[in-house]
Design an enzyme around this catalytic site. Sequence first.
Site, PDB file in Angstrom:
ATOM      1  N   HIS A  49     -10.615  14.135   3.447  1.00  0.00           N
ATOM      2  CA  HIS A  49      -9.629  13.938   2.390  1.00  0.00           C
ATOM      3  C   HIS A  49      -8.858  15.216   2.067  1.00  0.00           C
ATOM      4  O   HIS A  49      -8.956  15.760   0.975  1.00  0.00           O
ATOM      5  CB  HIS A  49     -10.309  13.377   1.136  1.00  0.00           C
ATOM      6  CG  HIS A  49     -10.560  11.908   1.214  1.00  0.00           C
ATOM      7  ND1 HIS A  49     -11.470  11.253   0.417  1.00  0.00           N
ATOM      8  CD2 HIS A  49     -10.024  10.953   2.015  1.00  0.00           C
ATOM      9  CE1 HIS A  49     -11.473   9.970   0.722  1.00  0.00           C
ATOM     10  NE2 HIS A  49     -10.610   9.765   1.686  1.00  0.00           N
ATOM     11  N   HIS A  90     -14.032   3.232  -1.946  1.00  0.00           N
ATOM     12  CA  HIS A  90     -14.102   4.455  -1.148  1.00  0.00           C
ATOM     13  C   HIS A  90     -14.663   4.137   0.238  1.00  0.00           C
ATOM     14  O   HIS A  90     -15.606   3.357   0.374  1.00  0.00           O
ATOM     15  CB  HIS A  90     -14.987   5.480  -1.855  1.00  0.00           C
ATOM     16  CG  HIS A  90     -14.925   6.858  -1.271  1.00  0.00           C
ATOM     17  ND1 HIS A  90     -15.600   7.200  -0.121  1.00  0.00           N
ATOM     18  CD2 HIS A  90     -14.275   7.979  -1.668  1.00  0.00           C
ATOM     19  CE1 HIS A  90     -15.375   8.473   0.158  1.00  0.00           C
ATOM     20  NE2 HIS A  90     -14.566   8.971  -0.766  1.00  0.00           N
ATOM     21  N   GLU A 140     -16.549   5.643   2.263  1.00  0.00           N
ATOM     22  CA  GLU A 140     -17.983   5.863   2.471  1.00  0.00           C
ATOM     23  C   GLU A 140     -18.812   4.733   1.874  1.00  0.00           C
ATOM     24  O   GLU A 140     -19.766   4.245   2.496  1.00  0.00           O
ATOM     25  CB  GLU A 140     -18.413   7.199   1.861  1.00  0.00           C
ATOM     26  CG  GLU A 140     -19.884   7.488   2.085  1.00  0.00           C
ATOM     27  CD  GLU A 140     -20.365   8.726   1.345  1.00  0.00           C
ATOM     28  OE1 GLU A 140     -21.531   8.706   0.886  1.00  0.00           O
ATOM     29  OE2 GLU A 140     -19.596   9.698   1.218  1.00  0.00           O
ATOM     30  N   THR A 152     -22.169  10.074  -1.303  1.00  0.00           N
ATOM     31  CA  THR A 152     -22.675  11.450  -1.286  1.00  0.00           C
ATOM     32  C   THR A 152     -21.823  12.432  -2.074  1.00  0.00           C
ATOM     33  O   THR A 152     -22.282  13.526  -2.395  1.00  0.00           O
ATOM     34  CB  THR A 152     -22.797  11.969   0.163  1.00  0.00           C
ATOM     35  OG1 THR A 152     -21.511  11.911   0.795  1.00  0.00           O
ATOM     36  CG2 THR A 152     -23.807  11.155   0.950  1.00  0.00           C
ATOM     37  N   SER A 197      -9.715  12.883  -2.925  1.00  0.00           N
ATOM     38  CA  SER A 197     -11.025  13.453  -2.601  1.00  0.00           C
ATOM     39  C   SER A 197     -11.979  13.284  -3.772  1.00  0.00           C
ATOM     40  O   SER A 197     -11.783  13.870  -4.837  1.00  0.00           O
ATOM     41  CB  SER A 197     -10.875  14.940  -2.256  1.00  0.00           C
ATOM     42  OG  SER A 197     -12.129  15.585  -2.247  1.00  0.00           O
ATOM     43  N   SER A 198     -13.016  12.496  -3.564  1.00  0.00           N
ATOM     44  CA  SER A 198     -13.982  12.231  -4.633  1.00  0.00           C
ATOM     45  C   SER A 198     -14.715  13.501  -5.047  1.00  0.00           C
ATOM     46  O   SER A 198     -14.873  13.783  -6.237  1.00  0.00           O
ATOM     47  CB  SER A 198     -14.986  11.171  -4.167  1.00  0.00           C
ATOM     48  OG  SER A 198     -15.961  10.930  -5.156  1.00  0.00           O
ATOM     49  N   ASN A 199     -15.151  14.309  -4.069  1.00  0.00           N
ATOM     50  CA  ASN A 199     -15.923  15.501  -4.437  1.00  0.00           C
ATOM     51  C   ASN A 199     -15.064  16.497  -5.198  1.00  0.00           C
ATOM     52  O   ASN A 199     -15.545  17.178  -6.100  1.00  0.00           O
ATOM     53  CB  ASN A 199     -16.581  16.126  -3.200  1.00  0.00           C
ATOM     54  CG  ASN A 199     -15.640  16.951  -2.355  1.00  0.00           C
ATOM     55  OD1 ASN A 199     -15.440  18.133  -2.591  1.00  0.00           O
ATOM     56  ND2 ASN A 199     -15.046  16.334  -1.348  1.00  0.00           N
ATOM     57  N   SER A 202     -13.224  19.360   1.745  1.00  0.00           N
ATOM     58  CA  SER A 202     -12.290  19.072   2.836  1.00  0.00           C
ATOM     59  C   SER A 202     -11.106  20.036   2.866  1.00  0.00           C
ATOM     60  O   SER A 202     -10.153  19.815   3.608  1.00  0.00           O
ATOM     61  CB  SER A 202     -11.766  17.630   2.710  1.00  0.00           C
ATOM     62  OG  SER A 202     -12.810  16.693   2.837  1.00  0.00           O
TER      63      SER A 202
END
Length: 403
Positions: free
Chosen positions: A96, A185, A187, A250, A317-319, A379
């Site tokens: 991402h 998402h 993932e 994750t 981007s989730s993180n 990322s």
Amino acid sequence: MDTKAFKRSLQQSENYHRKGFGQTEAAMGVMNTEYQSSLIQQIRQNNYQWKQGNVTIHLAQAFGFCWGVERAVAMAYETRQHFPKESIWITNELIHHPSVNQRLEQMEIKFIEVINGQKDFSQIKSGDVVILPAFGASVSEMQLLNDRGCTIVDTTCPWVSKVWNSVEKHKKRHYTSIIHGKYRHEETVATSSFAGTYLVVLNLEQATYVCDYILKGGNKEEFLAKFKNAYSEGFDPDTDLEKVGIANQTTMLKSETEQIGKLFEGTMLKKYGPAVINDHFMSFNTICDATQERQDAMLELVKEKLDLMVVIGGFNSSNTTHLQEIPIYQGITSYHIDNATRIKPNNCIEHKPLGKDLEIKENWLPEGSIVVGITSGASTPDIIVEAVIEKIFSAKELEYQSN
């Protein structure tokens, strides 16, 4: 479908590749040239701090590319080197961050088109090469590509595969997988395809609603409407929440995943008692080390006396979004941007506030000496972080010259 058996069969196929093609060193060399930064390396060596003019930068001590992302990008580069003339596709964004995905397009690695919310696999032919991204791919997609005779290059992060193994254990013992994540998402879509019965919860609020339902019952129609598209076919909250196992996307916030796990464990203890808790609750540690390290580093960084934070990463981007939550919840002004072009002339910045669309903020850099915290998602290449820092230095230099 026995997803474990399918996965084993796929991995034994001569058309399946998960360990590259023996050209990793060359691929990493190209990557390092394109994505590494001498300035960022100097800042790391200087105890993650750097002062220029009236700007002091404090870098988080864990940020940027994680090893899973590095591995995925290197495998994509290596795939193009190994198959110089073949058609190469990728089922989703590899990672991402737009700069990396744009670079893959320049290498003529094509992204599968999405039409009316569905991926169009019709252009993929037998013999084409298809890359599975770091987030993984659903069982149905892998089966389709395998049946079509494609060469599959699997860059799925091993931490994601670990979650798949967990939900398969839930399925084997007839437990419902409670997946902490975003149901759309990539993932989580992949993880849920390996699960049997599942329910995706976004946050602690949704988890609390589910636990209240387990203890007190409630309106089934309301429950199903609330979690529309976030549960397996035929899911029934009255019968499918008697045995639950915890899993997670994750990249979710570590502390929230842990809270959700403890909440469900406590709920099952209340309902069934300690003697039989293991017959009703399962949990494995599937929190990604890299996600945890970046969140922990951010928690340390916000203890510093910062005037503001800049969080760099893809807007999807989730993180990165969860990194942005940490300073916001600490009351620190924080700006989420994806690259240096978001920093505009005249002390303006185009950024994405939590849960909102992009907006322009004027006078975002305070006058005088400032301390700026910087981090980036898993990322985001170092070269992007360097460009942002240089833009901040330039903006403050212009302020100095105008005064």
